[in-house]
Design an enzyme around this catalytic site. Structure first.
Site, PDB file in Angstrom:
ATOM      1  N   LYS A   1       1.017  -1.236  -0.074  1.00  0.00           N
ATOM      2  CA  LYS A   1       0.047   0.115  -0.008  1.00  0.00           C
ATOM      3  C   LYS A   1       1.010   1.470   0.157  1.00  0.00           C
ATOM      4  O   LYS A   1       1.495   1.718   0.921  1.00  0.00           O
ATOM      5  CB  LYS A   1      -0.911   0.078   1.480  1.00  0.00           C
ATOM      6  CG  LYS A   1      -1.710   1.167   1.295  1.00  0.00           C
ATOM      7  CD  LYS A   1      -2.743   1.189   2.432  1.00  0.00           C
ATOM      8  CE  LYS A   1      -3.647   2.552   2.558  1.00  0.00           C
ATOM      9  NZ  LYS A   1      -3.234   3.070   3.872  1.00  0.00           N
TER      10      LYS A   1
ATOM     11  N   GLY B   1      -8.289   9.621   9.109  1.00  0.00           N
ATOM     12  CA  GLY B   1      -8.547   9.800  10.535  1.00  0.00           C
ATOM     13  C   GLY B   1      -9.557  10.998  10.908  1.00  0.00           C
ATOM     14  O   GLY B   1      -9.900  11.184  11.880  1.00  0.00           O
TER      15      GLY B   1
ATOM     16  N   ALA C   1      -9.390   5.839   3.518  1.00  0.00           N
ATOM     17  CA  ALA C   1      -9.188   7.071   4.490  1.00  0.00           C
ATOM     18  C   ALA C   1     -10.504   8.233   4.721  1.00  0.00           C
ATOM     19  O   ALA C   1     -11.367   8.417   3.543  1.00  0.00           O
ATOM     20  CB  ALA C   1      -8.148   8.092   4.165  1.00  0.00           C
ATOM     21  N   GLY C   2     -10.821   8.686   5.857  1.00  0.00           N
ATOM     22  CA  GLY C   2     -11.819   9.672   6.076  1.00  0.00           C
ATOM     23  C   GLY C   2     -13.070   8.917   6.346  1.00  0.00           C
ATOM     24  O   GLY C   2     -13.976   9.649   6.966  1.00  0.00           O
TER      25      GLY C   2
ATOM     26  N   ASN D   1      -9.768   2.094   9.397  1.00  0.00           N
ATOM     27  CA  ASN D   1      -9.066   1.958  10.691  1.00  0.00           C
ATOM     28  C   ASN D   1      -9.650   2.679  11.914  1.00  0.00           C
ATOM     29  O   ASN D   1     -10.016   1.861  12.728  1.00  0.00           O
ATOM     30  CB  ASN D   1      -7.471   2.114  10.437  1.00  0.00           C
ATOM     31  CG  ASN D   1      -6.738   1.426  11.482  1.00  0.00           C
ATOM     32  OD1 ASN D   1      -5.653   1.293  11.145  1.00  0.00           O
ATOM     33  ND2 ASN D   1      -6.891   1.195  12.596  1.00  0.00           N
TER      34      ASN D   1
END
Lengths: 66, 260
Positions: free
Chosen positions: B96, B157, B184-185, B206
């Site tokens: 990644k 995040g 992401a986000g 995550n």
């Protein structure tokens, strides 16, 4: 001679191989990978790789990540 | 089943391994998410610290696909070195690829990203580039050999969800055969559903799971959210319209009088 290990100055014998350095630092039984001066060093090259004054060595291991 | 990076997978939720309250909760959350892919990183290891070894044993015990990242890299050289170290440690050619260009937004440096992606593809890696929703950058990444793209929904995040659905939809329509993973986000399960409804092939989550009050339950919620979004996409969404149309038949409405 002085080298950098994981960002910190380290004093070691001149002309030491990466294999010897791994032993000296007690990494030999750990699941780590190595870069020298920001370039990957395959495990198979540890015995031939001679460390020079000022070399920047990184030992990395698996860690959490996103 | 679908295919990514040369592997056949069932689930479309990928999960990160960072930020959990404990290794035990991380393990249970990953299992609860039914993810087939978990992301990991490489960090400096002191010979006196066994944390890396313990984490590695834990991840191996899960028996799922490992996707190492190059998080924190800011140059092509750093990213390529990390990719090689990851390939040796994790025995995978998946990477990644993250090349960060801004510390505050963690926005990818897409110029360097394309350069690193081209080189890593040339060296036999299966590159999963973390990118923006920029259509032209996506085109360069595909031309550089990437079969998967990981555009952000919003900054890592932040939990702000999909801020530019117009361009994310454009990516889907312009790259029908590229695997699109929203990375992401994402902050809520409904954000993940939205990404899948847009036709994205998967999502990587995550923080939204790890920072929930109950990460194990949230992981399961995301599993269902992703399933729902994918089923909805496959079923075909209705066209939206600006004015209401009654769903109940108007013919035979009681108390209705033509003269009114």
């Amino acid at each position: 001679m002085k080298i950098i290990v994981n960002g910190k100055t380290y004093e070691c014998a001149s002309s030491i191989t990466l294999e010897k350095l791994v032993e000296e630092l007690n990494y030999q039984k750990m699941h780590v990978a190595v870069a020298r001066n920001q370039e990957f060093v395959p495990h198979t090259q540890y015995s031939e790789m001679v460390i020079h004054e000022g070399d920047d060595i990184e030992f990395v291991a698996p860690m959490v990540g996103g | 089943m679908w295919s990514i990076g040369g592997k056949q997978l069932k689930g479309r939720l990928m999960i990160g391994s960072a930020l959990y309250p404990s290794p035990e909760i991380m393990t249970e959350a990953i299992q609860s998410s039914k993810s087939d892919i978990v992301t990991v990183s490489l960090r400096r290891q002191s010979p006196h610290d066994k944390a890396g070894q313990k984490f590695w044993e834990l991840i191996q015990s899960l028996s799922i696909n490992i996707l190492p990242n190059t998080a924190g890299c800011k140059t092509v050289k750093e990213a390529i070195a990390i990719a090689h170290m990851a390939r040796e440690l994790f025995k995978t050619n998946w990477i990644k690829l993250e090349v960060i260009g801004d510390d505050y937004t963690l926005q990818p440096n897409t110029l360097l990203l394309v350069e690193a992606a081209r080189e890593l593809n040339r060296q036999g890696f299966e590159v999963f580039p973390y990118t923006t929703e920029d259509l032209v950058v996506a085109d360069y990444l595909v031309e550089a050999g990437c079969k998967t793209l990981m555009p952000w929904g919003s900054p890592i995040g932040s939990g702000k969800g999909l801020l530019n659905t117009f361009l994310l939809k454009t990516l889907r329509s312009r790259f029908p055969s590229v695997n699109l993973i929203l990375d992401a986000g994402i902050g809520t399960p409904s954000h993940a559903t939205q990404a899948l409804e847009l036709g994205f092939d998967g999502v990587l989550i995550n923080t939204a799971i790890a920072k929930a009050h109950d990460p194990i339950k949230m992981a399961h919620a995301f599993y269902h959210a992703v399933e729902a979004g994918r089923l909805g996409y496959e079923a075909g969404l209705m066209a939206s319209r600006d004015l209401a149309t009654p769903s109940t038949p108007t013919l035979g409405t009681p108390f209705w009088h033509q003269e009114k």
